[in-house]
Motif scaffolding. Structure first.
Motif, PDB file in Angstrom:
ATOM      1  N   VAL A 138       0.837  -1.201   0.000  1.00  0.00           N
ATOM      2  CA  VAL A 138       0.000   0.000   0.000  1.00  0.00           C
ATOM      3  C   VAL A 138       0.871   1.250   0.000  1.00  0.00           C
ATOM      4  O   VAL A 138       0.597   2.210  -0.730  1.00  0.00           O
ATOM      5  N   ILE A 139       1.950   1.226   0.804  1.00  0.00           N
ATOM      6  CA  ILE A 139       2.839   2.401   0.830  1.00  0.00           C
ATOM      7  C   ILE A 139       3.398   2.658  -0.562  1.00  0.00           C
ATOM      8  O   ILE A 139       3.350   3.783  -1.084  1.00  0.00           O
ATOM      9  N   ILE A 166       9.962   9.033   4.010  1.00  0.00           N
ATOM     10  CA  ILE A 166       8.635   9.154   3.394  1.00  0.00           C
ATOM     11  C   ILE A 166       7.790  10.148   4.173  1.00  0.00           C
ATOM     12  O   ILE A 166       7.131  11.017   3.593  1.00  0.00           O
ATOM     13  N   SER A 167       7.841  10.062   5.517  1.00  0.00           N
ATOM     14  CA  SER A 167       6.986  10.993   6.268  1.00  0.00           C
ATOM     15  C   SER A 167       7.520  12.414   6.140  1.00  0.00           C
ATOM     16  O   SER A 167       6.731  13.368   6.123  1.00  0.00           O
ATOM     17  N   GLU A 176      -5.444  12.723  -0.435  1.00  0.00           N
ATOM     18  CA  GLU A 176      -5.948  11.522   0.241  1.00  0.00           C
ATOM     19  C   GLU A 176      -4.852  10.465   0.332  1.00  0.00           C
ATOM     20  O   GLU A 176      -4.731   9.764   1.342  1.00  0.00           O
ATOM     21  N   SER A 177      -4.047  10.348  -0.733  1.00  0.00           N
ATOM     22  CA  SER A 177      -2.937   9.397  -0.702  1.00  0.00           C
ATOM     23  C   SER A 177      -1.990   9.728   0.436  1.00  0.00           C
ATOM     24  O   SER A 177      -1.456   8.833   1.097  1.00  0.00           O
ATOM     25  N   HIS A 191       0.324   8.326   5.703  1.00  0.00           N
ATOM     26  CA  HIS A 191       0.571   8.630   7.115  1.00  0.00           C
ATOM     27  C   HIS A 191       0.086   7.476   7.997  1.00  0.00           C
ATOM     28  O   HIS A 191       0.800   7.032   8.906  1.00  0.00           O
ATOM     29  N   GLN A 192      -1.135   6.998   7.696  1.00  0.00           N
ATOM     30  CA  GLN A 192      -1.695   5.904   8.520  1.00  0.00           C
ATOM     31  C   GLN A 192      -0.854   4.642   8.372  1.00  0.00           C
ATOM     32  O   GLN A 192      -0.556   3.966   9.356  1.00  0.00           O
ATOM     33  N   CYS A 193      -0.474   4.344   7.124  1.00  0.00           N
ATOM     34  CA  CYS A 193       0.290   3.108   6.889  1.00  0.00           C
ATOM     35  C   CYS A 193       1.619   3.134   7.619  1.00  0.00           C
ATOM     36  O   CYS A 193       2.048   2.134   8.193  1.00  0.00           O
ATOM     37  N   LEU A 194       2.280   4.306   7.589  1.00  0.00           N
ATOM     38  CA  LEU A 194       3.576   4.391   8.250  1.00  0.00           C
ATOM     39  C   LEU A 194       3.416   4.156   9.744  1.00  0.00           C
ATOM     40  O   LEU A 194       4.279   3.565  10.401  1.00  0.00           O
TER      41      LEU A 194
END
Lengths: 380, 395
Positions: free
Chosen positions: A109-110, A181-182, A281-282, A287-290
Motif C-alpha cells: 500500500v505504501i 517518506i513521512s 488523500e494518498s 501517514h496511517q500506513c507508516l
C-alpha cells in the motif's frame, strides 16, 4: 444554378479539413493518433487510432513463468507500474491460495500510494503544459523526482519497479526510508497548496477548463469510464472502498468526487481537481500506513516453481487511471494459459469522439489531458 | 543622421558621387551597424536571459555553459543553426517559403529606425514616427501568414490563420491606446512625445490622467498579443499546433522567426517607454553632453528592458487562452475600454487644457501604492513556496 439560394450555398460550401494529429504530436501523451476533421478551429470528429505502442504484453504472459511475468507487467503502464504489479500478483495469489504477509500488504500500500502521487503529478503537470503553462509541469516533475528517489530507496528502480512479488514484496521498507517518506509527506502537503495558487485557481486556467468537454454520469456509465474520470462525473466509486482488497478496509480515507465547483459537473476542471484531491488523500493513507506498519516478514514463502491449480480469476485494483483488471487463466502449468489486462485509458479513448464534437482543437487537447490517457496503457 | 551625411558631403568626403548613392550607402551602413552591433546581441541576449529567467522560475538551471553564466549561448545556437541543413519541404511553395522569414524580420528590424535611445541617438526622427511603427509592425503578419500558407502543412496553416486574426484584431486596441497619447502629446514624432514628458514620474504620460493609466495596460496587453507572447501565443501553441507556422522551418530560417520574436519584445518595451514612461528623460544632473547621452541611453534601455522582463515573468506564470477567448477578450473588453480611454482623455483635455498637476501626482501615488501591494503579494508567494527536498545521496 437558377436557384439563387442554392447558388449561394454552393458558393459558401466549404470542405472539412482532415488533420492527422499524432503519432508525433507534443501533447498526445506518448504515441497516440487522432484523425481529426475540423471546420476551421471547430472539430467535426476526432477518431482515435490506437496501437502504435502495442508490445504484446498480454501474449508474453503465456510464454514466461508466473514469477518471470511480473517485470513485464511494469511496462503495461510505466507511469503506475506498482499497480500492474499488484494486480497480477493478486491474481496469482488468489489462484494458488497464497496468503500475503501482513507487513507485505502494508509495504504494497505504501509503494502503491507513493506511485499514485507520482502518476497524478505527471497527470496534473502535463495538464498544465497542455494548457500552455510550463512552470507547473516542471514543478510537478520536481516533486515526482523526490518520489522517484524514495522509490529507488524502496526497491532500487525509479520507473519500472518490479517490487511487488507473488506473496508479498521484494524488499522490506527500512525504518530510515519510513522517516524519509513521512518527511516527504510533510513537505508535499504544503506543495499542493502551491500548485493551487499557481495553477488551480488561475483565472485563465479555470476559463479554459470549466464547462469544457462535459462527461455526464450516463455517458460515463455507458462508455465504462473508470477511476478519477468517473468520480469527476459525480459518482462515488472506488475499488479500494467498494471491492476492498489488501488492507484498504482498515484505512481511513475519503473519495473525492467532482462537484462542478467552477462549471458543470463532469467538466475538465472537475477531472483536474479530483486528481489534486486524490493526492492529498494518498498522503493521508500513507501517514496511517507508516504508523500501522507491523513487524514480520515482507514476503510469504512461495515455491520457486510456481504452479497454481487450474482455474480462472479476475482481480481489480484502483490504479491512478482507474479500474485496472487482470483476467488470468491457469491450466496448472508453469505458464499462465491466458492473461488479459483491462485498463482505464482504453475505454476512455472510445468516449473521445463523442465528447469532442463541436469543441475547438485546443479543447481536444484539454480533454485528452484531463482524461489522463496514457499510450502504453491503451495499447499494452 | 541625414544632417551628418550632408555635413560630410559638404566637407567633400565623397567627390564626384551622386547624392542618392551616398545616401543609399549611408543607409545601408547604418542598418548594418545597427543590426550587427545592437539588434543581434540584443535579441540574442534576450533569448539567453529569457531561458535563464524562465529556468530559475521553474527551479532549473538553464543554459550556463557557453561563456560566463552561459551568456554566449545565443552565439552557439546561431552557429549551430547556420550549419544545419537548409530543408525546404518538397510540397512547399518554394518562393514564399524562402521569403517569409525575411518579411517577418524586416517588419521587426524596420522599427529600430524610429526608436529614440537618447535625445541625439535616433536613426530618423520621422514626424509620423509612431504611425510608422504601427505600419511596419503590421508587416510581420504578412510574413507569418505567408509562412503558414507556403509550408503546405495543415498545422502551419492553422497557425498562420490564427496569427492573422489575432494580430489584426489586437492592432485596434494597441492603435487606440497609442492614439490616446498622440492626443495628449499633440505630435506623432517619437522625440516630440518624449519631449512633452518630464524626467519625474508624475510628468510621465502614464500618470497624466486615469485614462492614460488604463491605456498603458491596454497597450501592453495588446502588444503582448501582437508579439505572440504567452498568454496569447496561440499561433505557435506547441501543445496544440505542434509549432504553428514554424512547423516546417528549420535551421537559420527558423532562427529568423525567433530572432524577430525576441527582438520584438524589446521593441514592445521601447514603445511603452517612449509613450508612457518618459523615454530617455533624465534629471538635470550634469552639463557634459557625452555623459548626458550615456545616461539617457541607460535610462531608456533599462526602462524598456524592465518590460521585457515582465513579459518573461508573465510567460513563466500564465497558461494560454483559447482562440475564441482571445478574440472575445479583444473585441468585448479591450476595444471598448480603449475607446473609453480615448474619449476620456479627450474630455480631460477639454476640462484641463494644461493638464492637471494635482491629478498627476495623485495618480503617481496610486501607482506606487499598486506597486507596493503587488510586491507584497509577490513576497507572500515567495515566502510560502517551498524549496525542493534535498537528501544526501543514499549510497
Amino acid at each position: 444554378m437558377s436557384d439563387p439560394v442554392h447558388a449561394e450555398s454552393e458558393a459558401f460550401h466549404t470542405e472539412d479539413m482532415t488533420i492527422s494529429m499524432g503519432p508525433q504530436h507534443p501533447s498526445t501523451h506518448g504515441v497516440l493518433r487522432f484523425i481529426v476533421k475540423t471546420d476551421g478551429e471547430v472539430m467535426r470528429e476526432a477518431i482515435p487510432d490506437v496501437g502504435y505502442l502495442h508490445r504484446s504484453i498480454e501474449k508474453i504472459g503465456e510464454k514466461v513463468t508466473w514469477h518471470g511475468y511480473v517485470p513485464y507487467t511494469d511496462r503495461a503502464d510505466y507511469l503506475a507500474a506498482m499497480f500492474t504489479n499488484q494486480a497480477f500478483c493478486m491474481a496469482a495469489e488468489k489462484l494458488a491460495g497464497v496468503e500475503v504477509t501482513r507487513r507485505g500488504e502494508f509495504c504494497r500500500v505504501i509503494a502503491c500510494e507513493l506511485n499514485r502521487i507520482a502518476s497524478h503529478l505527471i497527470a496534473v503537470g502535463s495538464f498544465g503544459q497542455d494548457i500552455g503553462a510550463v512552470t507547473p509541469f516542471i514543478h510537478a516533475l520536481r516533486e515526482r523526482e523526490t518520489v522517484n528517489n524514495l522509490m529507488e530507496e524502496i526497491c532500487g528502480a525509479r520507473l519500472t519497479y518490479n517490487y511487488i512479488r507473488i506473496g508479498g514484496v521484494g524488499y522490506d521498507i527500512t525504518p530510515e526510508t519510513c522517516g524519509r517518506i513521512s518527511e516527504f509527506l510533510d513537505h508535499f502537503e504544503l506543495i499542493v497548496d502551491e500548485y493551487n495558487r499557481l495553477l488551480s485557481y488561475n483565472k485563465i486556467f479555470i476559463e479554459r477548463l470549466a464547462n469544457i468537454a462535459v462527461i455526464t454520469r450516463e455517458d460515463a456509465f455507458q462508455y465504462n469510464i473508470v477511476g478519477p474520470n468517473l468520480r469527476a462525473s459525480g459518482f462515488k466509486w472506488d475499488i479500494r472502498r467498494d471491492i476492498p482488497y489488501s488492507v484498504y478496509p482498515e484505512l481511513e480515507f475519503d473519495i473525492p468526487v467532482g462537484t462542478g465547483e467552477k462549471g458543470t459537473l463532469g467538466d475538465c476542471y472537475d477531472r483536474y481537481i479530483v486528481r489534486i484531491r486524490e493526492m492529498q488523500e494518498s498522503c493521508r493513507i500513507l501517514h496511517q500506513c507508516l504508523k500501522m506498519l507491523p513487524k514480520g516478514p515482507a514476503i510469504a514463502k512461495v515455491a520457486r516453481k510456481f504452479k497454481p491449480p487450474a482455474g480462472e480469476i479476475y482481480v481489480r485494483v484502483e490504479a491512478p487511471r482507474g479500474d485496472m483488471g487482470f483476467y488470468v487463466v491457469s491450466d496448472g502449468s508453469e505458464y499462465a494459459y491466458r492473461v488479459r489486462i483491462r485498463t482505464g485509458s482504453f475505454t476512455a479513448m472510445s468516449l473521445i469522439d463523442k465528447i469532442s464534437r463541436g469543441l475547438m482543437v485546443a479543447d481536444l487537447i484539454a480533454l485528452i489531458a484531463s482524461l489522463d490517457v496514457d499510450a502504453p496503457e491503451i495499447d499494452r | 543622421m541625414q544632417a551628418f551625411v550632408d555635413q560630410l558631403i559638404r566637407e567633400g568626403y565623397f567627390p564626384g558621387l551622386p547624392k542618392e548613392i551616398i545616401y543609399l550607402g549611408a543607409m545601408l551602413l547604418a542598418a548594418l551597424v545597427v543590426l550587427s552591433f545592437f539588434v543581434a546581441p540584443l535579441a540574442g541576449i534576450t533569448s539567453w536571459l529569457e531561458r535563464r529567467v524562465w529556468a530559475r522560475m521553474q527551479s532549473r538551471v538553464g543554459p550556463n555553459r557557453v561563456g560566463p553564466q552561459g551568456i554566449l549561448q545565443w552565439l552557439a545556437d546561431g552557429i549551430k543553426n547556420l550549419l544545419k541543413e537548409d530543408i525546404i519541404p518538397s510540397a512547399a511553395d518554394k518562393w514564399l517559403f524562402v521569403l517569409a522569414p525575411y518579411i517577418v524580420f524586416v517588419g521587426f528590424l524596420a522599427t529600430f529606425v524610429v526608436i529614440p535611445f537618447g535625445s541625439q541617438l535616433i536613426v530618423a526622427d520621422l514626424n509620423i514616427g509612431i504611425f510608422y511603427l504601427l505600419a511596419v509592425t503590421s508587416l510581420v503578419v504578412v510574413g507569418i501568414l505567408m509562412a503558414g500558407w507556403a509550408s503546405n502543412n495543415k498545422w502551419s496553416l492553422l497557425g498562420g490563420m490564427r496569427s492573422a486574426a489575432q494580430i489584426v484584431s489586437y492592432e485596434i486596441p494597441a492603435g487606440l491606446a497609442v492614439l490616446t497619447i498622440i492626443f495628449v502629446a499633440g505630435t506623432m514624432s517619437m522625440q516630440g512625445i518624449i519631449k512633452a514628458q518630464g524626467w519625474a514620474p508624475w510628468d510621465w504620460f502614464l500618470f497624466y490622467n486615469p485614462f492614460t493609466f488604463v491605456a498603458f495596460f491596454l497597450y501592453f496587453t495588446a502588444a503582448l498579443a501582437e508579439g505572440n507572447r504567452t498568454p496569447f501565443d496561440i499561433p505557435e501553441a506547441e501543445s496544440e499546433l505542434v509549432a504553428g507556422y514554424v512547423t516546417e522551418y528549420s535551421g537559420m530560417r527558423f532562427l529568423f522567426f525567433f530572432f524577430a520574436e525576441w527582438g520584438n519584445l524589446y521593441v514592445i518595451g521601447a514603445i511603452a517607454t517612449t509613450l508612457f514612461l518618459g523615454g530617455w528623460q533624465v534629471p538635470p544632473v550634469t552639463d557634459n553632453p557625452v555623459l548626458i547621452g550615456v545616461l539617457q541611453f541607460m535610462v531608456f534601455f533599462l526602462k524598456a528592458y524592465f518590460w521585457v522582463f515582465v513579459a518573461m515573468w508573465v510567460r513563466g506564470t500564465l497558461p494560454r487562452v483559447r482562440v475564441d477567448q482571445l478574440m472575445s477578450a479583444c473585441w468585448k473588453y479591450l476595444v471598448p475600454l480603449s475607446f473609453v480611454s480615448l474619449l476620456g482623455t479627450a474630455a480631460w483635455m477639454v476640462l484641463y487644457p494644461k493638464g492637471n498637476r494635482l491629478a498627476s501626482f495623485g495618480m503617481f501615488l496610486m501607482g506606487v501604492a499598486i506597486l507596493l501591494l503587488f510586491f507584497k503579494r509577490v513576497n507572500y508567494q515567495i515566502r510560502h513556496s517551498r524549496p525542493e527536498i534535498y537528501w544526501k545521496p543514499y549510497i
